[in-house]
Design a protein around this motif. Structure first.
Motif, PDB file in Angstrom:
ATOM      1  N   ASP A  41      37.259  37.862  42.125  1.00  0.00           N
ATOM      2  CA  ASP A  41      36.853  37.072  43.300  1.00  0.00           C
ATOM      3  C   ASP A  41      36.120  35.808  42.885  1.00  0.00           C
ATOM      4  N   GLU A  42      35.241  35.925  41.890  1.00  0.00           N
ATOM      5  CA  GLU A  42      34.463  34.759  41.451  1.00  0.00           C
ATOM      6  C   GLU A  42      35.369  33.705  40.828  1.00  0.00           C
ATOM      7  N   LYS A  45      37.223  31.985  43.631  1.00  0.00           N
ATOM      8  CA  LYS A  45      36.341  31.060  44.339  1.00  0.00           C
ATOM      9  C   LYS A  45      36.108  29.786  43.522  1.00  0.00           C
ATOM     10  N   THR A  48      38.130  26.225  43.809  1.00  0.00           N
ATOM     11  CA  THR A  48      37.800  25.104  44.697  1.00  0.00           C
ATOM     12  C   THR A  48      37.151  23.972  43.911  1.00  0.00           C
ATOM     13  N   THR A  71      46.142  29.728  45.856  1.00  0.00           N
ATOM     14  CA  THR A  71      44.753  30.168  46.000  1.00  0.00           C
ATOM     15  C   THR A  71      44.486  30.663  47.422  1.00  0.00           C
ATOM     16  N   ALA A  75      43.508  34.429  48.604  1.00  0.00           N
ATOM     17  CA  ALA A  75      42.262  34.658  49.348  1.00  0.00           C
ATOM     18  C   ALA A  75      42.550  35.352  50.677  1.00  0.00           C
ATOM     19  N   PHE A 150      35.149  32.224  51.979  1.00  0.00           N
ATOM     20  CA  PHE A 150      35.359  32.968  50.735  1.00  0.00           C
ATOM     21  C   PHE A 150      35.596  32.007  49.571  1.00  0.00           C
ATOM     22  N   LEU A 151      36.299  30.900  49.857  1.00  0.00           N
ATOM     23  CA  LEU A 151      36.627  29.919  48.808  1.00  0.00           C
ATOM     24  C   LEU A 151      35.561  28.839  48.658  1.00  0.00           C
ATOM     25  N   GLY A 152      34.415  29.017  49.323  1.00  0.00           N
ATOM     26  CA  GLY A 152      33.305  28.088  49.119  1.00  0.00           C
ATOM     27  C   GLY A 152      33.319  26.865  49.987  1.00  0.00           C
TER      28      GLY A 152
END
Length: 924
Positions: A41-42, A45, A48, A71, A75, A150-152
């Motif tokens: 997950d990190e 993320k 982005t 991406t 997500a 979630f993707l910042g």
């Protein structure tokens, strides 16, 4: 035609070829999927920031499209459990390519938008996702916002009820969801603000318009308007009212069908003679540009006298004119006719004339959405309007293939002689389908017809009927979600409930929200399992009955609206039926008759209660619709041509306001205006190559006092040998500049710079509002120029340009006059915003005739416009009163003016009083 058909069969249509161009990129995105599935997950993320770094290094959005889409897809799988289909990837690329993605109902447009939204939000300049109502805005952002967050990415929402600070914060987000009305009104309000930091929008970079056909075509027929009370013109209405009784037969013409009344040449001559006698005619004749407002009032008075009857169209009660609804016969207190007609009726009945609202700012959706550097849209129905999207917005339309082949059966239209026969047949069909457990969705063209059909069905024993009319969006979405339950009968006006899928057996998410939202743990899980089982059982029953049955009670003027209704069935490969029922009494058939339809039906031996169903009939109806669509497009295009004239001027004014707000020092602008005023007053008083004895000395002296507030010794100059106009111009300019400099020295440069800026902005606003009223009146009367073989549009362009030049001249004179007369004194300032009360936001829904914006925003105007500079004294005083006065509290502590520069309005005042700056020295 034959060659075209052969070419299409071999090479595919232009749309097919366009879709095929995207397939290699779809394959590339799919090839990345295994790699992206392995990311934590990190790591996902972190993509982005990686993409943003690549853009900063010089890559374009197109360069990073494949990994960015991969991406978002990954997500979505992790956050929502939804994987984008290949056709949805194509839809995302179409949206990124400044185009409209036409996707059938149920194909997941809401999810498709996330691809293009994320990609275009990476540069950090803001992306707007526009949809039709607050419910859909909240629903879609809560749903899809999970992917962005979630993707910042940061997300924002623009709906009714937010204050300026909240709006500004939401517009500052990477991605902002909102309604078309709110985006448009925020733009107008921003251009009524007095400083850049009060503005909430930060630009128009990229927008995706959901339900693009509804917003950019249907709703674009009426402008967004912010209005407020105008100056008292009751005497003008009363004067116009006295002239109409002077007219007799042959002086005017009435068209009851169009509800219009016009003066004949004979009538115009009578009016001009009466106006000349009263000294109220300016220029040579009634249609000179100076008389535009007068003609507007005379037209309103004529309609009031000749087309509206007391006790029929209105009554007089409690010294007020109250409208009577022509359909129900009921009184409509609080409602008023627009365009000055209600005031004309008040003058006719000799009751108190209420204030007429004045347009303070307006814009059409066409011109608002053309502000965006990059625009895209999505809908289920756009192909029939492709020409309009191309001509007006420069948007192409690409039809995206469905993920699963459509199985819906579209039957040919059934046509009856009378509406009664048609509705009787529809009711019988509904009873039959309901008996099989088949859900039915009926589309009507008006609320009245919806209620009439519901009554017929109740008479046949069907009681549980849902009737929708697109007013309560959240409630409506719930009803539409249940329209796929077995035996459900739903009647919708102009296909209300768009944005919510009709799922056979029922909508799982809606049911869970409705029935299990208060439950927790095992109890909630059990309830959800029960709901799923119920839906599955009901869906099997509906599938066996043939799926959703769509019934159209008549054809709409636009094929697109019919396609919207038809497209509600056959979602994601579901079975379904659709059929339209028509009669020769339908509006479309009556107003735009299909040639020889009645005689054709007679020859076919159509009997009472029978219908005819044939592909030829369906094609004939569609040809009639195409003609109506073409006519409506021409009307919208013509309206836009007129609005474009105003739009060019609007952009010039708004750009000038922004430049002034951004300028710390406008002294040079003010000086240029002052010098131009000097040139103007000298050119009027001193003819070219004239002798001093020919000069209008008294006129020049009076103008110097009025505009410049100086005494000009012109009489003395006339006795000097060799004096000429250039020497006079230099002397007057020097005197005016020295007087202005003396004010700067008296009050300090910093204070005068603030005063100059405030006067400039307020003067622009006041004159622009008056200009809007004049242009509105001009657009209503310029059509008469066609009688003189002159093109009304060209006449409008020419006179609008002249009026704009007059506005600029008036601006120079007003600013110069106010600055020359203004005195800064010490007194308690008047309360802020007293002149901003009672403003309305207006956008008339073309389908209902109702205002779908908020009727009254009086209580929110401090939020809407922000604190205006306290210069109301100028506006009230004007040159005639001699001086505008900016005053402050005499008890204020003395302070060096330099310490006041740049202080925030909400910060403590530098004088040490303990008050906020805006309530102390900042109040001016």
């Amino acid at each position: 035609m034959v060659l075209a058909a052969i070419a299409k069969a071999i090479f595919g249509s232009a749309n097919d070829r366009q879709v095929k161009k995207y397939l290699p990129r779809v394959a590339a995105i799919n090839a990345l999927e295994p790699e992206f599935e392995k990311l934590t997950d990190e790591q996902l993320k972190a993509k982005t920031q990686e993409f943003r770094d690549q853009l900063a290094a010089g890559k374009s959005l197109d360069d990073i499209l494949e990994p960015a889409f991969a991406t978002v897809r990954e997500a979505s799988k992790r956050v929502l459990g939804m994987r984008h289909f290949d056709v949805q990837l194509i839809g995302g690329m179409v949206l990124n390519n400044r185009s409209i993605a036409e996707m059938k109902t149920g194909e997941g447009k809401t999810l498709v938008a996330t691809l293009a939204v994320y990609l275009n939000a990476l540069p950090g300049k803001g992306v707007h996702l526009v949809t039709v109502n607050d419910y859909l805005v909240r629903r879609d952002l809560n749903w899809m916002g999970q992917i962005y967050r979630f993707l910042g990415m940061t997300t924002g929402i623009i709906v009714h009820g937010l204050d300026d600070a909240e709006r500004k914060a939401n517009y500052a987000a990477d991605i902002t969801y909102g309604t078309n009305n709110e985006f448009g009104f925020d733009y107008l309000r921003d251009n009524m603000k007095y400083s850049r930091d009060q503005m909430v929008q930060r630009g128009h970079e990229y927008a995706i318009v959901d339900e693009v056909d509804s917003i950019l075509i249907d709703e674009a027929r009426t402008p967004l308007i912010i209005s407020g009370p105008s100056a008292d013109r009751s005497s003008l209405y009363e004067m116009a009212d006295t002239l109409i009784p002077l007219l007799g037969e042959g002086d005017f013409e009435i068209d009851e069908k169009q509800r219009s009344a016009t003066f004949t040449d004979q009538g115009i001559e009578k009016l001009e003679a009466a106006l000349v006698e009263n000294g109220q005619l300016k220029g040579e004749n009634l249609y000179d540009i100076e008389n535009v407002a007068l003609v507007h009032h005379l037209n309103s008075a004529l309609r009031a006298h000749k087309m509206f009857a007391r006790e029929k169209d209105y009554i007089v009660r409690n010294d007020e004119v109250v409208i009577i609804d022509e359909f129900t016969g009921r009184m409509m207190p609080g409602r008023r006719y627009s365009e000055g007609l209600h005031q004309a009726l008040e003058a006719k009945e000799h009751v108190k004339i209420q204030a007429e609202n004045q347009t303070l700012a307006s814009i059409t959706f066409q011109n608002y959405f053309r502000l965006y550097k990059k625009l895209a849209g999505m809908t289920g129905t756009a192909a029939t309007e492709a020409e309009e999207f191309g001509d007006i917005y420069g948007l192409t339309v690409t039809s995206i293939p469905t993920n699963v082949a459509v199985k819906r059966k579209d039957e040919d239209d059934a046509i009856f002689r009378t509406a009664a026969e048609k509705f009787d047949e529809i009711a019988n069909l509904i009873v039959d389908a309901r008996g099989r457990g088949q859900p039915i969705l009926v589309g009507t063209t008006s609320i009245e017809k919806s209620e009439m059909l519901a009554e017929i069905l109740r008479g046949k024993g069907i009681k549980d009927i849902a009737v929708l009319n697109a007013r309560h969006h959240e409630q409506e979405a719930q009803i539409v979600a249940d329209a796929g339950v077995s035996g459900a009968v739903t009647i919708a006006t102009n296909m209300a409930g768009r944005g919510t899928d009709i799922q056979l057996g029922g909508n799982l998410e809606m049911r869970i929200e409705k029935e299990a939202h208060e439950l927790e743990g095992a109890e909630r899980d059990a309830k959800i399992a029960d709901i799923k089982r119920t839906i599955a059982e009901d869906k099997a029953k509906v599938l066996a009955a043939g799926g959703l049955y769509i019934i159209g009670t008549e054809r709409h003027e636009s094929r697109r609206i019919d396609n919207q209704l038809r497209g509600r069935a056959g979602r994601q490969g579901d079975p379904g039926h659709s059929k339209f029922f028509l009669s020769l009494q339908d509006d479309l058939m009556r107003i735009f008759p299909v040639e020889s339809m009645d005689s054709m039906l007679s020859k076919l031996g159509l009997e009472q209660g029978e219908s005819i169903t044939h592909p030829w009939v369906t094609k004939a109806i569609e040809r009639a619709q195409a003609r109506v669509e073409a006519r409506n497009f021409d009307i919208r295009k013509n309206i836009l041509k007129y609005d474009d004239v105003m739009n060019d001027q609007r952009k010039a004014i708004f750009t000038e306001r922004l430049e002034l707000m951004d300028s710390e020092d406008v002294a040079e602008t003010v000086s240029e205006m002052r010098h131009q005023v000097v040139d103007d007053i000298i050119s009027k008083a001193i003819p070219e190559r004239s002798y001093p004895e020919q000069w209008q000395v008294e006129q020049l002296v009076a103008a110097g006092k009025t505009y410049l507030n100086v005494d000009l010794p012109v009489e003395t100059w006339t006795h000097e040998e060799g004096i000429d106009v250039e020497a006079v111009r230099e002397r007057v300019t020097k005197i005016a500049d020295e007087f202005a400099a003396s004010k700067v020295a008296r009050y300090s440069p910093d204070i005068m710079r603030q005063v100059e800026k405030s006067i400039l902005l307020q003067s622009i606003d006041g004159l622009w509002r008056e200009h809007l009223v004049t242009l509105d009146h001009l657009s209503k009367v310029v059509g008469w120029r066609g009688l003189a073989q002159r093109d009304p549009l060209n006449e409008y362009k020419r006179e609008a340009f002249e009026l704009f030049e007059q506005l600029l001249a008036s601006l120079r004179e007003l600013v110069t006059t106010q600055l020359s007369h203004v005195e800064i004194q010490m007194r308690q300032p008047a309360p802020l915003l007293a002149d901003l009360e009672g403003l309305d936001e207006i956008h008339i829904d073309p389908t209902t005739g109702e205002n779908d914006a908020d009727d009254d925003i009086t209580g929110t105007m401090p939020r809407a416009l922000g604190p205006a500079p306290s210069l109301a004294a100028f506006a009230a005083a004007g040159a005639a009163a001699g001086a505008g006065v900016i005053e402050a509290d005499p008890a204020l502590r003395p302070i060096d003016p330099k310490l006041l520069v740049g202080v925030s309005r909400n910060a403590p005042c530098p004088c040490g009083s303990g008050k906020k700056f805006k309530h102390c020295h900042g109040a001016f």
